[in-house]
Design a protein around this motif. Structure first.
Motif, PDB file in Angstrom:
ATOM      1  N   UNK A 176       0.829  -1.207   0.000  1.00  0.00           N
ATOM      2  CA  UNK A 176       0.000   0.000   0.000  1.00  0.00           C
ATOM      3  C   UNK A 176       0.859   1.252   0.000  1.00  0.00           C
ATOM      4  N   UNK A 177       0.467   2.206  -0.848  1.00  0.00           N
ATOM      5  CA  UNK A 177       1.155   3.489  -0.892  1.00  0.00           C
ATOM      6  C   UNK A 177       0.329   4.576  -0.207  1.00  0.00           C
ATOM      7  N   UNK A 178      -0.959   4.597  -0.483  1.00  0.00           N
ATOM      8  CA  UNK A 178      -1.855   5.628   0.051  1.00  0.00           C
ATOM      9  C   UNK A 178      -3.180   4.994   0.449  1.00  0.00           C
ATOM     10  N   UNK A 179      -3.733   5.504   1.530  1.00  0.00           N
ATOM     11  CA  UNK A 179      -5.072   5.102   1.956  1.00  0.00           C
ATOM     12  C   UNK A 179      -5.990   6.310   1.859  1.00  0.00           C
ATOM     13  N   UNK A 180      -7.256   6.039   1.558  1.00  0.00           N
ATOM     14  CA  UNK A 180      -8.183   7.150   1.437  1.00  0.00           C
ATOM     15  C   UNK A 180      -9.576   6.811   1.936  1.00  0.00           C
TER      16      UNK A 180
ATOM     17  N   UNK B  45     -10.706  12.224   1.963  1.00  0.00           N
ATOM     18  CA  UNK B  45      -9.372  12.486   2.501  1.00  0.00           C
ATOM     19  C   UNK B  45      -8.433  11.340   2.152  1.00  0.00           C
ATOM     20  N   UNK B  46      -7.137  11.655   2.112  1.00  0.00           N
ATOM     21  CA  UNK B  46      -6.136  10.617   1.907  1.00  0.00           C
ATOM     22  C   UNK B  46      -4.986  10.793   2.890  1.00  0.00           C
TER      23      UNK B  46
ATOM     24  N   UNK C  42      -4.370  14.880   2.857  1.00  0.00           N
ATOM     25  CA  UNK C  42      -5.011  15.770   1.902  1.00  0.00           C
ATOM     26  C   UNK C  42      -6.513  15.639   2.102  1.00  0.00           C
ATOM     27  N   UNK C  43      -7.243  16.786   2.047  1.00  0.00           N
ATOM     28  CA  UNK C  43      -8.664  16.787   2.360  1.00  0.00           C
ATOM     29  C   UNK C  43      -9.473  17.483   1.286  1.00  0.00           C
ATOM     30  N   UNK C  44     -10.704  17.030   1.151  1.00  0.00           N
ATOM     31  CA  UNK C  44     -11.662  17.769   0.343  1.00  0.00           C
ATOM     32  C   UNK C  44     -12.019  19.058   1.071  1.00  0.00           C
ATOM     33  N   UNK C  45     -12.313  20.095   0.315  1.00  0.00           N
ATOM     34  CA  UNK C  45     -12.644  21.379   0.935  1.00  0.00           C
ATOM     35  C   UNK C  45     -13.857  21.261   1.851  1.00  0.00           C
ATOM     36  N   UNK C  46     -14.779  20.390   1.505  1.00  0.00           N
ATOM     37  CA  UNK C  46     -16.027  20.271   2.266  1.00  0.00           C
ATOM     38  C   UNK C  46     -15.815  19.732   3.674  1.00  0.00           C
ATOM     39  N   UNK C  47     -14.684  19.083   3.927  1.00  0.00           N
ATOM     40  CA  UNK C  47     -14.449  18.491   5.251  1.00  0.00           C
ATOM     41  C   UNK C  47     -13.227  19.086   5.939  1.00  0.00           C
TER      42      UNK C  47
ATOM     43  N   UNK D 270     -10.827   7.887  10.400  1.00  0.00           N
ATOM     44  CA  UNK D 270     -11.381   9.159   9.961  1.00  0.00           C
ATOM     45  C   UNK D 270     -12.158   9.734  11.137  1.00  0.00           C
ATOM     46  N   UNK D 271     -11.562  10.722  11.778  1.00  0.00           N
ATOM     47  CA  UNK D 271     -12.229  11.409  12.875  1.00  0.00           C
ATOM     48  C   UNK D 271     -13.076  12.506  12.283  1.00  0.00           C
TER      49      UNK D 271
END
Length: 119
Positions: free
Chosen positions: A31-35, A49-50, A59-64, A81-82
């Motif tokens: 695994x390289x990245x989790x999202x 988010x990732x 990295x996050x979506x603007x909405x969260x 994911x808190x």
């Protein structure tokens, strides 16, 4: 192969917090990245988010952004994911996903966990 199992969904009141977990098993060393992604009723799945598996870059979506925090515990092969200050618009099925190195696609997905935010 990598298997992903999410947990932590449920019914919460607006303004409350909730933490989702995603346990990875199998070839987790690949695994390289989790999202985290989510799909609200009648809508397309969207990015949330990732986190990089090794370095912890997020990295996050603007909405969260500012409300949600993604983190990982490599020793437990778990990503969290808190979610704070939840809104009814956060209601969705939340999916965990894993990405291999040198790709842009998400190769592995969990079954999803439903979060319902009541107003």
């Amino acid at each position: 192969q990598v298997q992903l199992v999410e947990s932590g969904g449920g019914l919460v009141q607006a303004g409350a917090s909730r933490r989702l977990s995603c346990v990875a098993s199998g070839r987790t060393s690949n695994i390289h990245t989790m999202g985290w992604f989510r799909q609200a009723p009648g809508k397309e799945r969207e990015f949330v988010a990732t986190v990089s598996w090794s370095g912890g870059s997020t990295y996050y979506a603007d909405s969260v952004k500012g409300r949600f925090t993604i983190s990982r515990d490599n020793a437990k092969n778990t990503v969290y994911l808190q979610m704070n200050s939840l809104k009814p618009t956060d209601t969705a099925v939340y999916y965990c996903a894993a990405q291999l190195p040198f790709t842009t696609n998400w190769q592995y997905w969990g079954q999803g966990t439903l979060v319902t935010v009541a107003s």
